[in-house]
Motif scaffolding. Structure first.
Motif, PDB file in Angstrom:
ATOM      1  N   TRP A 273       0.806  -1.122  -0.036  1.00 45.12           N
ATOM      2  CA  TRP A 273       0.102  -0.156   0.106  1.00 45.12           C
ATOM      3  C   TRP A 273       0.786   1.120   0.015  1.00 45.12           C
ATOM      4  CZ3 TRP A 273      -1.271   4.188   3.344  1.00 45.12           C
ATOM      5  CH2 TRP A 273      -2.389   4.833   3.102  1.00 45.12           C
ATOM      6  N   THR A 274       1.902   0.928   0.651  1.00 46.10           N
ATOM      7  CA  THR A 274       2.790   2.177   0.694  1.00 46.10           C
ATOM      8  C   THR A 274       3.655   2.510  -0.604  1.00 46.10           C
ATOM      9  OG1 THR A 274       3.219   2.132   3.101  1.00 46.10           O
ATOM     10  CG2 THR A 274       4.733   3.442   1.874  1.00 46.10           C
ATOM     11  N   MET A 275       4.123   1.572  -1.170  1.00 42.74           N
ATOM     12  CA  MET A 275       4.992   1.506  -2.278  1.00 42.74           C
ATOM     13  C   MET A 275       4.191   1.223  -3.534  1.00 42.74           C
ATOM     14  SD  MET A 275       8.676  -0.134  -1.274  1.00 42.74           S
ATOM     15  CE  MET A 275       9.541   0.247  -3.060  1.00 42.74           C
ATOM     16  N   THR A 276       3.163   2.245  -3.688  1.00 44.09           N
ATOM     17  CA  THR A 276       2.519   1.956  -5.004  1.00 44.09           C
ATOM     18  C   THR A 276       2.171   3.190  -5.707  1.00 44.09           C
ATOM     19  OG1 THR A 276       0.316   0.755  -5.825  1.00 44.09           O
ATOM     20  CG2 THR A 276       0.112   1.976  -3.857  1.00 44.09           C
ATOM     21  N   ASP A 277       1.076   3.058  -6.572  1.00 48.08           N
ATOM     22  CA  ASP A 277       0.830   4.478  -7.293  1.00 48.08           C
ATOM     23  C   ASP A 277       2.199   5.229  -7.969  1.00 48.08           C
ATOM     24  OD1 ASP A 277      -0.944   6.311  -8.277  1.00 48.08           O
ATOM     25  OD2 ASP A 277      -1.321   7.408  -6.280  1.00 48.08           O
ATOM     26  N   TYR A 278       2.577   4.101  -8.672  1.00 49.67           N
ATOM     27  CA  TYR A 278       3.951   4.535  -9.233  1.00 49.67           C
ATOM     28  C   TYR A 278       3.600   5.433 -10.374  1.00 49.67           C
ATOM     29  CZ  TYR A 278       4.978   0.066  -7.083  1.00 49.67           C
ATOM     30  OH  TYR A 278       4.853  -0.955  -6.215  1.00 49.67           O
ATOM     31  N   ASP A 279       2.545   5.360 -11.024  1.00 42.69           N
ATOM     32  CA  ASP A 279       2.235   5.928 -12.275  1.00 42.69           C
ATOM     33  C   ASP A 279       1.725   7.355 -11.952  1.00 42.69           C
ATOM     34  OD1 ASP A 279      -0.278   4.920 -11.582  1.00 42.69           O
ATOM     35  OD2 ASP A 279      -1.118   5.204 -13.318  1.00 42.69           O
ATOM     36  N   ALA A 280       1.725   7.545 -10.666  1.00 45.03           N
ATOM     37  CA  ALA A 280       1.026   8.942 -10.280  1.00 45.03           C
ATOM     38  C   ALA A 280       1.851  10.279 -11.016  1.00 45.03           C
ATOM     39  CB  ALA A 280       0.928   9.154  -9.175  1.00 45.03           C
ATOM     40  N   THR A 281       3.221  10.101 -10.887  1.00 42.03           N
ATOM     41  CA  THR A 281       3.992  10.953 -11.737  1.00 42.03           C
ATOM     42  C   THR A 281       3.608  10.979 -13.151  1.00 42.03           C
ATOM     43  OG1 THR A 281       5.686  10.384  -9.944  1.00 42.03           O
ATOM     44  CG2 THR A 281       6.506  11.718 -11.927  1.00 42.03           C
ATOM     45  N   ALA A 282       3.555   9.882 -13.767  1.00 46.82           N
ATOM     46  CA  ALA A 282       3.046   9.744 -15.047  1.00 46.82           C
ATOM     47  C   ALA A 282       1.879  10.820 -15.477  1.00 46.82           C
ATOM     48  CB  ALA A 282       2.743   8.414 -15.663  1.00 46.82           C
ATOM     49  N   HIS A 283       1.157  10.638 -14.655  1.00 43.17           N
ATOM     50  CA  HIS A 283      -0.162  11.804 -14.760  1.00 43.17           C
ATOM     51  C   HIS A 283       0.083  13.161 -15.023  1.00 43.17           C
ATOM     52  CE1 HIS A 283      -2.400   7.951 -14.825  1.00 43.17           C
ATOM     53  NE2 HIS A 283      -2.273   7.664 -13.752  1.00 43.17           N
ATOM     54  N   ILE A 284       1.271  13.388 -14.322  1.00 39.57           N
ATOM     55  CA  ILE A 284       1.543  14.948 -14.427  1.00 39.57           C
ATOM     56  C   ILE A 284       2.589  15.183 -15.521  1.00 39.57           C
ATOM     57  CG2 ILE A 284       0.717  15.553 -11.975  1.00 39.57           C
ATOM     58  CD1 ILE A 284       3.823  15.696 -11.266  1.00 39.57           C
ATOM     59  N   THR A 285       2.953  14.100 -16.550  1.00 40.43           N
ATOM     60  CA  THR A 285       3.963  14.506 -17.326  1.00 40.43           C
ATOM     61  C   THR A 285       3.761  15.508 -18.232  1.00 40.43           C
ATOM     62  OG1 THR A 285       2.894  12.611 -18.567  1.00 40.43           O
ATOM     63  CG2 THR A 285       4.795  11.996 -17.309  1.00 40.43           C
ATOM     64  N   GLU A 286       2.689  15.887 -18.521  1.00 36.07           N
ATOM     65  CA  GLU A 286       2.144  16.925 -19.371  1.00 36.07           C
ATOM     66  C   GLU A 286       2.476  18.206 -18.826  1.00 36.07           C
ATOM     67  OE1 GLU A 286      -1.575  16.425 -21.707  1.00 36.07           O
ATOM     68  OE2 GLU A 286      -1.035  14.324 -21.666  1.00 36.07           O
ATOM     69  N   GLU A 287       2.800  18.128 -17.484  1.00 34.08           N
ATOM     70  CA  GLU A 287       3.288  19.505 -16.613  1.00 34.08           C
ATOM     71  C   GLU A 287       4.522  19.660 -16.174  1.00 34.08           C
ATOM     72  OE1 GLU A 287      -0.448  20.246 -13.439  1.00 34.08           O
ATOM     73  OE2 GLU A 287      -0.927  18.315 -14.558  1.00 34.08           O
ATOM     74  N   GLU A 290      10.774  18.049 -20.296  1.00 31.56           N
ATOM     75  CA  GLU A 290      11.670  16.697 -20.338  1.00 31.56           C
ATOM     76  C   GLU A 290      11.102  15.520 -19.552  1.00 31.56           C
ATOM     77  OE1 GLU A 290      16.149  17.957 -21.042  1.00 31.56           O
ATOM     78  OE2 GLU A 290      15.547  18.635 -19.240  1.00 31.56           O
ATOM     79  N   PRO A 291       9.761  15.389 -19.985  1.00 33.85           N
ATOM     80  CA  PRO A 291       9.100  14.188 -18.823  1.00 33.85           C
ATOM     81  C   PRO A 291       9.407  12.872 -19.297  1.00 33.85           C
ATOM     82  CG  PRO A 291       7.640  15.016 -20.948  1.00 33.85           C
ATOM     83  CD  PRO A 291       8.743  15.892 -20.647  1.00 33.85           C
ATOM     84  N   GLU A 292      10.174  12.569 -20.427  1.00 35.43           N
ATOM     85  CA  GLU A 292      10.934  11.231 -20.634  1.00 35.43           C
ATOM     86  C   GLU A 292      12.020  10.818 -19.766  1.00 35.43           C
ATOM     87  OE1 GLU A 292      12.924  14.257 -23.245  1.00 35.43           O
ATOM     88  OE2 GLU A 292      10.718  13.898 -22.628  1.00 35.43           O
ATOM     89  N   LEU A 293      12.526  11.878 -19.147  1.00 35.51           N
ATOM     90  CA  LEU A 293      13.560  11.561 -18.301  1.00 35.51           C
ATOM     91  C   LEU A 293      13.520  11.924 -16.861  1.00 35.51           C
ATOM     92  CD1 LEU A 293      16.464  13.514 -20.283  1.00 35.51           C
ATOM     93  CD2 LEU A 293      15.982  10.989 -19.838  1.00 35.51           C
ATOM     94  N   LYS A 294      12.622  13.209 -16.680  1.00 40.71           N
ATOM     95  CA  LYS A 294      12.285  13.619 -15.386  1.00 40.71           C
ATOM     96  C   LYS A 294      11.262  12.376 -14.582  1.00 40.71           C
ATOM     97  CE  LYS A 294      13.112  18.608 -15.793  1.00 40.71           C
ATOM     98  NZ  LYS A 294      12.453  19.818 -15.800  1.00 40.71           N
ATOM     99  N   ALA A 295      10.323  12.089 -15.339  1.00 40.49           N
ATOM    100  CA  ALA A 295       9.425  11.108 -14.602  1.00 40.49           C
ATOM    101  C   ALA A 295       9.846   9.824 -14.247  1.00 40.49           C
ATOM    102  CB  ALA A 295       8.358  10.988 -15.585  1.00 40.49           C
ATOM    103  N   PRO A 296      10.609   9.138 -15.245  1.00 47.45           N
ATOM    104  CA  PRO A 296      11.192   7.699 -14.896  1.00 47.45           C
ATOM    105  C   PRO A 296      12.364   7.996 -13.686  1.00 47.45           C
ATOM    106  CG  PRO A 296      12.058   8.426 -16.771  1.00 47.45           C
ATOM    107  CD  PRO A 296      10.786   9.167 -16.513  1.00 47.45           C
ATOM    108  N   TRP A 297      13.037   8.807 -13.816  1.00 48.55           N
ATOM    109  CA  TRP A 297      14.009   9.040 -12.743  1.00 48.55           C
ATOM    110  C   TRP A 297      13.273   9.131 -11.456  1.00 48.55           C
ATOM    111  CZ3 TRP A 297      18.611   7.235 -12.625  1.00 48.55           C
ATOM    112  CH2 TRP A 297      19.357   7.057 -13.815  1.00 48.55           C
ATOM    113  N   ALA A 298      12.605  10.243 -11.143  1.00 49.24           N
ATOM    114  CA  ALA A 298      11.593  10.368 -10.182  1.00 49.24           C
ATOM    115  C   ALA A 298      11.032   9.345  -9.533  1.00 49.24           C
ATOM    116  CB  ALA A 298      10.504  11.367 -10.325  1.00 49.24           C
ATOM    117  N   ILE A 299      10.358   8.458 -10.421  1.00 43.96           N
ATOM    118  CA  ILE A 299       9.712   7.086 -10.031  1.00 43.96           C
ATOM    119  C   ILE A 299      10.754   6.251  -9.491  1.00 43.96           C
ATOM    120  CG2 ILE A 299       8.425   5.141 -10.447  1.00 43.96           C
ATOM    121  CD1 ILE A 299       7.272   7.052 -13.048  1.00 43.96           C
ATOM    122  N   SER A 300      11.870   5.811 -10.188  1.00 44.51           N
ATOM    123  CA  SER A 300      12.771   4.943  -9.506  1.00 44.51           C
ATOM    124  C   SER A 300      13.619   5.457  -8.407  1.00 44.51           C
ATOM    125  CB  SER A 300      13.891   4.528 -10.553  1.00 44.51           C
ATOM    126  OG  SER A 300      14.538   5.748 -11.202  1.00 44.51           O
TER     127      SER A 300
END
Length: 550
Positions: A273-287, A290-300
């Motif tokens: 429950w704590t380590m989930t919703d990984y794709d939340a960052t994906a949902h703000i990639t249009e905001e 360089e989302p193709e770099l910032k989003a995956p690095w932030a998630i990992s």
């Protein structure tokens, strides 16, 4: 300059762009044509338009620090451990608290890295349901992405709802502590406070992206400081600490399951429950730029921080928790708040409980932002009823206000179940982990099965296949555990309602699919494209995009 036409595939649509530097022409899936006047746009906007077929509507305010902070805030480590510690403690004792986190966290990291890889390749607000259009055969795209989207939506609603319920418990625990426990906490009161806190979350999410980015940027610093300060205070001030043997090997259960080793597995829920919703960052990639770099690095990186820091903090809590039966029967109904009170006194206990409340509210702020963008993206692709309403963006804030407030409504509604049964609320926590992880593993399996994936700049190289397979196997394993009753013998007042929520969602999604979905939904829609592109930029962009039928 003579007109030239290039071709690319976006969803089921043929994309034709007229390179006159003044407009771009789109031919949609039903043959409709749109010409959009060019404007000053970022490179990320041109990619969103030319590569994915969406007209950019958000301002790109999120930088590296804000994006990383957003990803960390989704887990809300300090407060979510407080909210879920009772699950492993009741299931298997101290050893379950420690080792369930260690084992399950490794599986969660595989899911997170797999999601990061997909987000790097396809950074859109729709998240992983959109990736189905690039990973699955064209004929299967509508049905697979439909169910993936609905599962993701259920998981996000349950995630915000359960976080708000946890926030209400923390607030009432602080009130009880301040009154020396001469305050009775009822389920009705908790639900009422939850509703008020959810409305506050909606108000905050009605602000512009600019202010959301400013608030989010400060969160990670505050969170880390609270986490470190609390761990040090507990280790220094707790008088009668358990020894290492107790912390790492003590096994006991009050669940009634036999053998006790099976009960021990229910402790996986805390980290899932704590380590989930990984794709939340994906949902703000249009905001973000360089989302193709910032989003995956932030998630990992955010999930790696949560995994390591959570493992260490759980160990600290087990050393300092005292008698587990005492904290589980706390009059505050908050075991970790009781640990704070026992070890640090009234002042210290209230300070860290309120700090946890602030942290979990940041969780709900960012999770609601993600949920609102998800509702917007789903409406843009016609997955939801009355999509023409939820897709509107308020001109004075630049945010989808209708999508935010319908999300607030359903987050409150799902928690109203608690008025009838407190045990039903635990099912909301459980279904959050199951539904979200299923919505991640479906596109991961499509990636493995159909061989159409084209990696973005962030990818795992030769390790990708192994990590992807383990992510799917681990999700299958824990899903079986999470739908089982956590207590024996099973009765109406202790059953696991997660399976009920899942079944209801799948039935609704199926009925809605046959009534309307299969008629109006053909997969993610090519919407409109707008950019001040040079001819060379358009050609370069199109060469990187072969589309779903390539």
């Amino acid at each position: 300059m003579a007109d030239t036409i290039e071709k690319a595939t976006v969803g089921d649509a043929e994309l034709r762009q007229r390179h006159d530097r003044r407009q771009v022409e789109i031919i949609g899936p039903n043959g409709e044509r749109k010409k959009i006047a060019v404007a000053n746009m970022t490179h990320a906007d041109t990619e969103l338009a030319a590569k994915f077929g969406y007209n950019p509507v958000f301002k790109r305010e999120f930088g590296y620090l804000a994006t990383f902070s957003f990803a960390v805030s989704i887990s809300g480590l300090f407060s979510t451990i407080m909210t879920t510690l009772s699950y492993p403690l009741e299931a298997g004792g101290s050893s379950a608290v420690v080792w369930c986190w260690f084992v399950s966290g490794a599986g969660c990291m595989c899911i997170a890295c797999s999601v990061a890889e997909l987000v790097s390749a396809y950074p859109t607000s729709g998240g992983l349901y959109f990736t189905i259009s690039r990973l699955a055969p064209a004929a299967w795209v509508p049905s697979i992405s439909w169910y993936t989207g609905w599962l993701n939506l259920l998981g996000q609603v349950a995630g915000v709802a359960s976080s708000e319920y946890g926030a209400a418990q923390m607030l009432l625990a602080a009130v009880s502590m301040s009154r020396n426990f001469n305050y009775t906490i009822t389920t009705d009161t908790t639900v009422g406070v939850m509703a008020a806190l959810t409305v506050i979350t909606g108000v905050v999410n009605s602000l512009s992206t600019y202010w959301m980015e400013k608030m989010t940027k400060l969160y990670v610093i505050f969170h880390v400081c609270v986490l470190v300060a609390c761990a040090i205070a507990l280790l220094v001030l707790t008088k009668d600490k358990h020894d290492a043997s107790y912390v790492f090997t003590q096994v006991e259960s009050s669940s009634g399951w036999k053998p006790i080793g099976f009960s021990w597995l229910f402790g996986f829920l805390s980290v899932s429950w704590t380590m989930t919703d990984y794709d939340a960052t994906a949902h703000i990639t249009e905001e973000m730029s360089e989302p193709e770099l910032k989003a995956p690095w932030a998630i990992s990186l955010a999930m790696a921080f949560t995994y390591v820091a959570g493992f260490l903090f759980n160990i600290v809590l087990c050393f300092c928790m005292g008698n587990p039966e005492e904290i589980l029967s706390s009059p505050m109904e908050q075991p970790v708040a009781q640990i704070f009170y026992n070890s640090l006194g009234k002042g210290g206990g209230m300070f860290f409980t309120i700090a946890a409340l602030i942290i979990i509210k940041f969780v709900t702020f960012t999770a609601m932002q993600s949920l609102g963008r998800t509702v917007f993206a789903f409406s843009r692709d016609r997955l939801l009823p009355f999509s023409n309403i939820w897709v509107k963006v308020a001109p004075w804030t630049g945010t989808p206000l209708y999508a935010v407030w319908i999300s607030v409504f359903f987050c409150i509604a799902i928690n109203l179940i608690g008025l009838g049964s407190y045990i039903a609320i635990s099912g909301v926590f459980t279904v959050c982990a199951i539904a979200l992880d299923w919505s991640y593993c479906i596109p991961i399996m499509c990636k493995l099965m159909f061989g159409k994936f084209e990696p973005g700049p962030w990818h795992m190289g030769p390790l990708s296949w192994i990590v992807n397979v383990w992510a799917c196997l681990w999700t299958l394993f824990v899903s079986v555990i999470f739908v089982l009753p956590t207590a024996m013998p099973v009765a109406a007042d202790n059953m696991n309602y997660a399976c009920v929520y899942l079944a209801a969602l799948l039935v609704f999604a199926g009925i809605y699919w046959f009534i309307r979905g299969r008629v109006v939904y053909t997969g993610p829609i090519t919407e409109a494209v707008a950019d001040d592109l040079s001819e060379s930029e358009i050609v370069a962009t199109e060469k990187t995009d072969k589309g779903p039928s390539a």
